[in-house]
Enzyme design. Structure first.
Site, short mmCIF file in Angstrom:
data_model
loop_
_atom_site.label_atom_id
_atom_site.label_comp_id
_atom_site.label_asym_id
_atom_site.label_seq_id
_atom_site.Cartn_x
_atom_site.Cartn_y
_atom_site.Cartn_z
N ARG A 162 0.85 -1.20 0.00
CA ARG A 162 0.00 0.00 0.00
C ARG A 162 0.88 1.25 0.00
O ARG A 162 1.50 1.58 1.02
CB ARG A 162 -0.93 0.02 1.21
CG ARG A 162 -1.73 1.32 1.29
CD ARG A 162 -3.00 1.23 2.12
NE ARG A 162 -2.78 1.09 3.53
CZ ARG A 162 -3.73 1.22 4.46
NH1 ARG A 162 -4.98 1.48 4.09
NH2 ARG A 162 -3.45 1.06 5.73
N ASP A 446 -4.15 3.11 14.06
CA ASP A 446 -3.31 3.65 13.00
C ASP A 446 -3.83 5.03 12.65
O ASP A 446 -4.68 5.59 13.36
CB ASP A 446 -3.24 2.72 11.79
CG ASP A 446 -4.58 2.53 11.08
OD1 ASP A 446 -5.55 3.25 11.41
OD2 ASP A 446 -4.65 1.68 10.18
#
EC number: 2.3.3.9
Length: 546
Positions: A162, A446
């Site tokens: 990613r 996160d």
């Protein structure tokens, strides 16, 4: 290419191995071809954001109706290593966590350069070094305590990287004095250094694309893939990408996004946490009917979230694309077996719901959740690699359901308010020190979950929302909570709580709402490449202007 146009303003171990002349020339070609379009698309985002603030709402595009109504087109068949994705593990590309992910037993490892990674320069470089070593089978790690880590699994997950989103710059690599795109840096370095080895191993260069807000942004990625394959002499369609549907505007363009990426598409993912963040951000000034309850109450069973996930499965399976479910963020703990047992039961229920809804796989944040997720999907899939045949034509394409928050149940509580403030500050302190995935109160936090926390606080203040006890949420009330929490934070050498508290005040308590905490944090604290820890006591009464 004239790589003398490039200036690199920082240095980290492994940099010479990663930023070779060949790599810099490749990045420069991508930059020259696509930077102008990227900036135009970012300007489109800003215009759309302003329109939402003025009362506009996202809707299905009339200009792309023909794409949605044409039943004949399909995306490419699953690429090698992506046929079966019933459990995917996510995390930063730190050396120890890379080895743990490769040993986890998951089908896919999402190697995250974005929300689970703090953008310190040493992390940017180390992520690329660790990917190279993992792909070549040479990765190993010895902890400061002397514990050795190595890959022992007979079969390792397919690696899917990613890169950072289109909105993030790489300010340590300048072209003619202006920063490169973080997206193109992460993508370009991985595909250049690793594509041949991945293909030789029976896999390929695969990506997860974050934060897309339109099919035009997907088209830009597709153009990048086409050019990269031409430059590297790879067959067209070798690169594959799964798009995270984690913005409200992308939810109205799911089929168009698949269409733009057809030969490079590997499906869509329900990025639940960023999706909630996007909803709050888009409608933060639209009044009480768009105010959501405590973060802990925002489960996937909320009607607007059910509409989003079911319409995602329908869009994917109509076009032969994988639909991948959302994150299970719980972190198991041997110290509290009862709490762990309860949480695992909740994870099992969540994954069983996803499998029952037609998803082909789902995400976990910890190796201890892999078996729970796999069992839920095994019960539905059996020996089949996926359930693409379930087209979910029973699901209505309903734009109103995607933005109807009126039936969301739950209260705003004092505990929820305090939790948002604490998580926001604790996460950003760790992020400033270089850690993008942090276990806080048994949940893996996160950037996406921190975005929800700070955005809810901002929205509650500006809508004069009240907690369940009837007290209005004001800036002054939140400041008092910040001061109280600050006095209890650990003050170990190397902490960055002083800056984290200042950053939280800027992005959650000030009048202006920054679009992303990562942008605000990078510009204010990491913009000069400084990575030195700040020590000393936390100034409880310090105030920082926006």
């Amino acid at each position: 290419m004239d790589i003398t146009r490039i200036r690199i303003t920082a240095h980290a171990p492994g940099q010479d191995r990663v930023l070779t002349d060949e790599a810099l020339g490749f990045l420069l070609q991508l930059h020259d071809a696509f930077e102008c379009t990227r900036q135009q698309l970012l300007q489109d985002r800003r215009r759309r954001r302003a329109a939402f603030a003025d009362g506009d709402s996202p809707r299905f595009l009339e200009s792309t109706r023909r794409i949605r109504e044409d039943a004949s087109w399909r995306v490419a068949p699953p690429a090698p290593g992506l046929e079966d994705r019933r459990v995917e593990i996510t995390g930063p590309i730190e050396r120890k966590m890379t080895i743990n992910a490769l040993n986890s037993g998951a089908k896919v490892w999402l190697a995250d350069c974005e929300d689970a990674s703090s953008p310190l320069w040493r992390n940017v470089i180390a992520s690329q070094v660790n990917l190279q070593d993992a792909i070549r089978g040479s990765i190993a790690f010895t902890s400061p305590e002397g514990k050795e880590y190595k890959v022992t699994a007979p079969e390792t997950p397919t690696i899917v990287v990613r890169p950072r989103g289109w909105h993030l710059d790489e300010h340590r690599i300048l072209v003619d004095g202006r920063p490169m795109s973080g997206s193109l840096v992460d993508f370009g370095l991985h595909v250049l250094h690793n594509a041949d080895d991945l293909i030789a191993a029976g896999r390929g260069p695969y990506f997860y694309l974050p934060k897309l807000e339109s099919h035009h942004e997907a088209r830009l990625w597709n153009d990048v893939f086409v050019m990269a394959q031409q430059l590297l002499v790879l067959p067209q369609g070798t690169i594959r990408a799964t798009v995270l549907i984690e913005t409200i505007t992308a939810a109205f363009e799911m089929e168009e996004i698949l269409f733009e990426l057809r030969e490079h598409s590997a499906g869509l993912n329900a990025g639940r946490w960023d999706y909630l963040f996007s909803m709050i951000k888009a409608f933060r000034l639209r009044g009480p009917e768009f105010v959501l309850p405590d973060r802990a109450r925002l489960t996937m069973t909320a009607p607007f979230m059910r509409a989003y996930t079911e319409q995602l499965v329908r869009a994917c399976h109509r076009r032969g694309a994988h639909a991948i479910g959302g994150m299970a963020a719980f972190v198991p703990s041997a110290k509290d077996p009862e709490a762990t047992e309860r949480a695992l039961a909740a994870v099992a229920s969540d994954k069983a719901r996803e499998a029952g809804d037609g998803f082909d796989g789902s995400w976990v944040a910890h190796p201890g959740l892999v078996e729970t997720c796999r069992s839920a999907f095994d019960a539905v899939l059996g020996d089949r690699p996926n359930q693409l045949e379930r087209t979910r034509e029973d699901v209505p394409v309903d734009g109103a359901a995607l933005i109807d928050l009126s039936t969301t149940e739950g209260d705003i509580t004092e505990a929820g308010l305090r939790s948002n403030i604490e998580i926001g500050i604790r996460y950003m302190e760790a992020w400033l020190r270089g850690h993008g995935a942090v276990a806080i109160h048994s949940l893996m936090e996160d950037a996406a979950t921190a975005e929800i926390s700070r955005s809810q606080v901002w929205q509650w203040i500006h809508n004069e929302s009240a907690t369940a006890d009837g007290r209005t949420i004001t800036r002054e009330r939140c400041e008092a909570i910040v001061d109280e929490l600050a006095a209890g934070f650990d003050r170990n050498p190397g902490n960055r709580y002083r800056e984290a508290i200042a950053l939280f005040r800027e992005i959650a308590l000030e009048e202006t709402y920054p679009a992303f905490l990562t942008l605000a944090g990078t510009e204010r604290y990491l913009g000069d490449g400084a990575e030195r820890p700040i020590t000393g006591p936390i100034p409880v009464q310090e105030r920082v202007a926006a």
